[in-house]
Design an enzyme around this catalytic site. Structure first.
Site, PDB file in Angstrom:
ATOM      1  N   GLN A 106       0.747  -1.165  -0.001  1.00 55.92           N
ATOM      2  CA  GLN A 106      -0.055  -0.057   0.049  1.00 55.92           C
ATOM      3  C   GLN A 106       0.729   1.176  -0.180  1.00 55.92           C
ATOM      4  O   GLN A 106       0.339   2.478   0.072  1.00 55.92           O
ATOM      5  CB  GLN A 106      -1.131   0.064   1.314  1.00 55.92           C
ATOM      6  CG  GLN A 106      -1.753  -1.450   1.345  1.00 55.92           C
ATOM      7  CD  GLN A 106      -2.629  -1.354   2.549  1.00 55.92           C
ATOM      8  OE1 GLN A 106      -2.420  -0.647   3.592  1.00 55.92           O
ATOM      9  NE2 GLN A 106      -3.685  -2.284   2.411  1.00 55.92           N
ATOM     10  N   HIS A 147      -0.982   0.000   5.784  1.00 52.95           N
ATOM     11  CA  HIS A 147      -1.617   0.885   6.613  1.00 52.95           C
ATOM     12  C   HIS A 147      -0.640   2.125   6.797  1.00 52.95           C
ATOM     13  O   HIS A 147      -0.127   2.270   7.902  1.00 52.95           O
ATOM     14  CB  HIS A 147      -1.747   0.278   8.097  1.00 52.95           C
ATOM     15  CG  HIS A 147      -2.968  -0.703   7.881  1.00 52.95           C
ATOM     16  ND1 HIS A 147      -3.748  -1.457   8.803  1.00 52.95           N
ATOM     17  CD2 HIS A 147      -3.255  -1.246   6.701  1.00 52.95           C
ATOM     18  CE1 HIS A 147      -4.670  -2.134   8.530  1.00 52.95           C
ATOM     19  NE2 HIS A 147      -4.497  -2.142   6.986  1.00 52.95           N
TER      20      HIS A 147
END
Ligand SMILES: [Ca+2]
Length: 372
Positions: free
Chosen positions: A87, A151
């Site tokens: 991510q 995250h």
């Protein structure tokens, strides 16, 4: 009375035609997105330059100007090295409120370093010819660095007092750290434009607490904005279920991972499976199942009619739609799925023309304009 019958038949026919026309208008009134640009690799954030140009980040580590006709400019030199994995990468981007005169912008990214990587906030100036970033400075780095590709949080909002909010993630593997004040994992951070702890932050001077923290107990926030009244709003991803909207206030605990309306992937409960606990804030709104929200904007223009003005717009990565959220008295009262099937919506913002713009997240991501 043939003429009368004929005219009655005509009237019926014209009524029927009017009915068909209104049905067609109803269909045409469904919102539609028109492409502004395509060929963006996992675009994450869009900002609005003058003369109809856009500035866009791409997660692999590029920032580029998009011309009003959709042509993509070359990657701007000056972006620091990013950890483009999972991510992570080059993520959010906002212009300074004084950009028109100072050319200053802020962006955040996954910064490599000892121990892994973490979310960092940088400041730069866009050259007057838009050819590169100048005076690039990293003004805040999330501590600690963690060996994780997950995250990063990473939305930036300039508050009305000129301080900067930055959302950070819990890095997935470190969820318990969201409850501790000695680190920047799972927090909302508030700093000055030079990266110093913002005056008035709630934990300044407290032993064992980091002074940049505004609020804590967050999981992973990929959308944040100011409401028309200047309040800071954000949303965050839950695990399986339990995505939330929060209005973080100074020093408050938003509960993750002690309380949540979701469960772990696979269905196991998280911690003791609590949904509330004294001293921990309830979200304004939560989604079960998760929509995986990203991007967030209040519509303040009249461009889409009075029913939409003041609504909140949020992208869904998971289900690929734009969520139109109606609010009454500061509470969510209705949601509407727009543009179903458009793809993973990564960002949504209101442009200077009062229209909404979206980014879709894919290897061939697009910048779209929502037609009024
Ligand atoms: Ca929460």
């Amino acid at each position: 009375m043939v003429p009368f019958d004929a005219s009655a038949r005509l009237r019926r026919a014209s009524l029927f035609a009017a009915l068909l026309a209104s049905l067609a208008a109803g269909v045409a009134a469904q919102p539609r997105a028109t492409p502004v640009a395509a060929g963006l690799e996992h675009p994450w954030a869009v900002a609005f330059l003058d003369e109809g140009r856009f500035l866009v980040t791409e997660r692999p580590g590029r920032m580029r100007v998009v011309e009003p006709d959709g042509r993509l400019g070359p990657p701007l030199p000056g972006v620091p090295e990013v950890v483009a994995a999972g991510q992570g990468g080059l993520l959010d981007l906002v212009l300074d409120s004084g950009f028109a005169t100072n050319r200053t912008l802020y962006f955040c990214f996954s910064e490599p370093g000892s121990g892994g990587n973490s979310t960092a906030l940088a400041k730069a100036r866009l050259a007057s010819d838009r050819s590169r970033l100048e005076d690039v400075q990293v003004i805040f780095s999330q501590k600690p660095k963690v060996d994780s590709r997950m995250h990063f949080g990473c939305r930036i909002v300039e508050a009305r007092d000129g301080t900067l909010f930055l959302t950070t993630g819990d890095r997935y593997s470190r969820m318990q750290d969201a409850q501790r004040l000695d680190n920047h994992l799972g927090k909302v951070i508030r700093v000055t434009k030079n990266g110093a702890p913002a005056p008035g932050n709630p934990f300044v001077g407290r032993d064992g607490a980091l002074p940049e923290i505004w609020s804590y107990g967050h999981r992973n926030s990929q959308g944040a904005t100011l409401a028309p009244d200047g309040r800071f709003w954000m949303h965050e991803h839950g695990a399986q279920g339990g995505d939330e909207i929060n209005l973080p206030e100074a020093g408050r605990n938003y509960g993750w991972p002690v309380i949540t309306w979701g469960v772990n992937y696979g269905g196991a409960k998280i911690g003791e499976g609590l949904t509330s606990k004294p001293g921990m804030e309830q979200p304004l709104h939560y989604w079960v199942p998760s929509i995986a929200p990203s991007g967030m904007a209040f519509l303040t223009s009249d461009r889409y009619g009075p029913g939409w003005k003041g609504n909140l717009f949020i992208g869904s990565l998971k289900f690929g739609y734009l969520d139109r959220v109606e609010l009454e008295g500061g509470k969510v009262v209705r949601e509407h799925r727009l543009l179903e099937g458009v793809g993973r919506v990564r960002d949504v913002r209101q442009g200077p023309d009062g229209l909404l713009y979206l980014l879709t997240d894919s290897a061939n991501g697009r910048l779209l304009r929502l037609q009024p």
